[in-house]
Design a protein around this motif. Structure first.
Motif, PDB file in Angstrom:
ATOM      1  N   MET A 210      77.626  18.850  38.382  1.00 27.21           N
ATOM      2  CA  MET A 210      78.558  18.401  39.419  1.00 27.21           C
ATOM      3  C   MET A 210      79.968  18.824  39.008  1.00 27.21           C
ATOM      4  SD  MET A 210      78.601  14.614  41.118  1.00 27.21           S
ATOM      5  CE  MET A 210      76.827  14.612  41.322  1.00 27.21           C
ATOM      6  N   SER A 211      80.575  19.703  39.789  1.00 25.31           N
ATOM      7  CA  SER A 211      81.864  20.264  39.434  1.00 25.31           C
ATOM      8  C   SER A 211      82.997  19.266  39.651  1.00 25.31           C
ATOM      9  CB  SER A 211      82.106  21.521  40.269  1.00 25.31           C
ATOM     10  OG  SER A 211      83.446  21.927  40.194  1.00 25.31           O
ATOM     11  N   LEU A 212      84.068  19.460  38.913  1.00 27.58           N
ATOM     12  CA  LEU A 212      85.272  18.667  39.160  1.00 27.58           C
ATOM     13  C   LEU A 212      85.745  18.873  40.593  1.00 27.58           C
ATOM     14  CD1 LEU A 212      87.533  16.854  38.122  1.00 27.58           C
ATOM     15  CD2 LEU A 212      88.667  18.857  37.193  1.00 27.58           C
ATOM     16  N   LEU A 213      85.483  20.056  41.147  1.00 27.95           N
ATOM     17  CA  LEU A 213      85.846  20.323  42.535  1.00 27.95           C
ATOM     18  C   LEU A 213      85.112  19.378  43.486  1.00 27.95           C
ATOM     19  CD1 LEU A 213      85.870  24.240  42.520  1.00 27.95           C
ATOM     20  CD2 LEU A 213      87.785  22.661  42.242  1.00 27.95           C
ATOM     21  N   HIS A 214      83.945  18.903  43.067  1.00 25.61           N
ATOM     22  CA  HIS A 214      83.206  17.933  43.880  1.00 25.61           C
ATOM     23  C   HIS A 214      84.026  16.666  44.072  1.00 25.61           C
ATOM     24  CE1 HIS A 214      79.994  15.198  45.166  1.00 25.61           C
ATOM     25  NE2 HIS A 214      80.348  14.402  44.179  1.00 25.61           N
ATOM     26  N   TYR A 215      84.673  16.207  43.016  1.00 16.87           N
ATOM     27  CA  TYR A 215      85.485  14.998  43.105  1.00 16.87           C
ATOM     28  C   TYR A 215      86.782  15.243  43.872  1.00 16.87           C
ATOM     29  CZ  TYR A 215      82.169  13.245  39.702  1.00 16.87           C
ATOM     30  OH  TYR A 215      81.009  12.869  39.087  1.00 16.87           O
ATOM     31  N   PHE A 216      87.341  16.440  43.727  1.00 18.16           N
ATOM     32  CA  PHE A 216      88.504  16.785  44.547  1.00 18.16           C
ATOM     33  C   PHE A 216      88.125  16.763  46.023  1.00 18.16           C
ATOM     34  CE2 PHE A 216      90.439  18.958  40.744  1.00 18.16           C
ATOM     35  CZ  PHE A 216      91.583  18.181  40.721  1.00 18.16           C
ATOM     36  N   GLY A 217      86.915  17.227  46.325  1.00 18.38           N
ATOM     37  CA  GLY A 217      86.474  17.226  47.714  1.00 18.38           C
ATOM     38  C   GLY A 217      86.362  15.833  48.289  1.00 18.38           C
ATOM     39  N   GLN A 218      86.008  14.859  47.463  1.00 17.17           N
ATOM     40  CA  GLN A 218      85.909  13.481  47.938  1.00 17.17           C
ATOM     41  C   GLN A 218      87.282  12.856  48.171  1.00 17.17           C
ATOM     42  OE1 GLN A 218      83.000  10.819  46.103  1.00 17.17           O
ATOM     43  NE2 GLN A 218      82.065  12.561  45.065  1.00 17.17           N
ATOM     44  N   ARG A 219      88.295  13.454  47.623  1.00 22.34           N
ATOM     45  CA  ARG A 219      89.670  12.969  47.821  1.00 22.34           C
ATOM     46  C   ARG A 219      90.544  14.101  48.355  1.00 22.34           C
ATOM     47  NH1 ARG A 219      87.417   9.102  47.931  1.00 22.34           N
ATOM     48  NH2 ARG A 219      87.629   7.160  46.750  1.00 22.34           N
ATOM     49  N   ARG A 220      89.979  14.829  49.320  1.00 23.05           N
ATOM     50  CA  ARG A 220      90.681  16.020  49.813  1.00 23.05           C
ATOM     51  C   ARG A 220      92.001  15.684  50.508  1.00 23.05           C
ATOM     52  NH1 ARG A 220      86.093  15.564  53.045  1.00 23.05           N
ATOM     53  NH2 ARG A 220      85.036  17.125  51.772  1.00 23.05           N
ATOM     54  N   GLY A 221      92.073  14.509  51.163  1.00 22.67           N
ATOM     55  CA  GLY A 221      93.312  14.123  51.832  1.00 22.67           C
ATOM     56  C   GLY A 221      94.450  13.945  50.845  1.00 22.67           C
ATOM     57  N   ARG A 222      94.181  13.191  49.783  1.00 25.50           N
ATOM     58  CA  ARG A 222      95.208  12.971  48.746  1.00 25.50           C
ATOM     59  C   ARG A 222      95.554  14.277  48.051  1.00 25.50           C
ATOM     60  NH1 ARG A 222      97.831   8.274  48.091  1.00 25.50           N
ATOM     61  NH2 ARG A 222      95.869   7.098  47.955  1.00 25.50           N
ATOM     62  N   LEU A 223      94.535  15.100  47.777  1.00 19.87           N
ATOM     63  CA  LEU A 223      94.771  16.384  47.135  1.00 19.87           C
ATOM     64  C   LEU A 223      95.652  17.272  48.009  1.00 19.87           C
ATOM     65  CD1 LEU A 223      94.184  18.475  44.893  1.00 19.87           C
ATOM     66  CD2 LEU A 223      92.119  19.119  46.178  1.00 19.87           C
ATOM     67  N   ALA A 224      95.380  17.303  49.313  1.00 16.94           N
ATOM     68  CA  ALA A 224      96.187  18.118  50.229  1.00 16.94           C
ATOM     69  C   ALA A 224      97.640  17.656  50.233  1.00 16.94           C
ATOM     70  CB  ALA A 224      95.606  18.055  51.635  1.00 16.94           C
TER      71      ALA A 224
END
Length: 329
Positions: free
Chosen positions: A1-15
């Motif tokens: 499970m990539s770290l990008l997977h967790y970024f995807g779950q918080r894509r709004g905050r990341l954006a």
């Protein structure tokens, strides 16, 4: 499970964090252009435009300072949310194991995964990735700034930027090996600390409390050895890449001075180039070589939790990323 997977779950905050980073990079560039243009017009004794560009520079710098506050807050929120997601996944995987599988590792090891490894991921996974995004934005905006003065300045910056990204990879294997060894030494230290502290009553009753200090000191020296080994590797990388950075900070102003003497660019170019080459908004700052060496490292910070079910192999790490050596303190 990539770290990008967790970024995807918080894509709004990341954006939101990325948007603030990009705007701040633009504000830095605007401040650099403002100060350079102010110098150009004052040489021509144009008072009105001079004060206008000074005002633009001040406004850009103050706006940057305000947005930096919000960037820090939002980055912290993003990091903490991802930490919670990772810990929840760890807990779920551990909870799915049978009795023997759970006790395949000590509780101290699990604690280390949920604390030390999470801290490593925060700094060298999330932190490095956001730093890379920031510096890519700064490279783009600084490139626009330098092209505004003369195209050859942009070429020089791109050459140094490529060198600073590629050169640290020479140290990849060395840093990978020493970083992993240090991580394992930290795990051993945590296990020793738990064993000694939990066994204090037994040691006290048998008059062997001096063993407590002996074991802890031995484990601490083991960790010290691996920290020093990693320090040698990271020190060699940072010394080399920062030397390259300092070289670029000398050559770019020299090139700008030559262009000014040849009347190929305005006098303000010297200020604009200095702002970009000395660490304001350019890949020639010391920041890029640092992350240049770490550009892939955020892929190798991991938590070694075992797979649930009957196959309790301890060689099944959950990889939080893709490629490259982890950078650790």
């Amino acid at each position: 499970m990539s770290l990008l997977h967790y970024f995807g779950q918080r894509r709004g905050r990341l954006a939101l964090v990325i948007a603030i980073i990009v705007v701040n990079a633009g504000l830095l560039t605007l401040g650099g252009i403002g100060s350079a243009t102010a110098l150009t017009v004052i040489v021509k004794r144009q008072a009105g435009p001079f004060f206008v560009w000074v005002g633009v520079t001040i406004a850009a710098d103050l706006s940057y300072a305000v947005l930096l506050y919000f960037q820090t807050v939002q980055k912290t929120k993003l990091t903490q949310e991802i930490d919670t997601l990772i810990r929840a996944d760890v807990a779920q995987r551990l909870g799915a194991q049978d009795y023997a599988g759970f006790h395949h590792e000590t509780t101290a090891t699990y604690t280390s995964w949920l604390t030390n490894d999470i801290s490593t991921i925060n700094e060298y996974g999330i932190g490095d990735l956001l730093m890379i995004i920031q510096q890519i934005a700064e490279i783009i905006f600084s490139g626009i700034t330098l092209f505004f003065f003369h195209w050859s300045l942009l070429v020089t910056v791109l050459v140094f930027a490529a060198a600073m990204v590629l050169f640290p990879r020479v140290f990849k294997t060395w840093m990978d090996r020493t970083s992993l060894a240090r991580t394992k030494a930290n795990e051993r230290l945590v296990n020793v600390l738990e064993d000694m502290l939990n066994g204090f009553d037994t040691l006290f009753m048998t008059n062997l409390t001096k063993v407590l200090a002996e074991k802890i000191v031995t484990a601490s020296r083991d960790v010290n050895h691996h920290y020093i080994a990693f320090g040698r590797a990271s020190g060699a990388m940072y010394a080399s890449t920062n030397g390259l950075s300092f070289l670029s900070q000398l050559l770019l102003p020299a090139q700008a001075g030559w262009l000014i003497l040849r009347r190929l660019t305005p006098v303000g170019a010297i200020s604009g180039v200095y702002n970009t080459s000395a660490g304001r908004s350019s890949p020639s700052s010391a920041g890029l070589p640092s992350t240049g060496g770490n550009s892939a490292r955020w892929g190798r910070s991991w938590i070694n939790w075992p797979a649930p079910g009957p196959d309790q192999s301890r060689d099944r790490p959950l990889i939080l990323g893709r490629h490259g050596p982890p950078r650790c303190n």
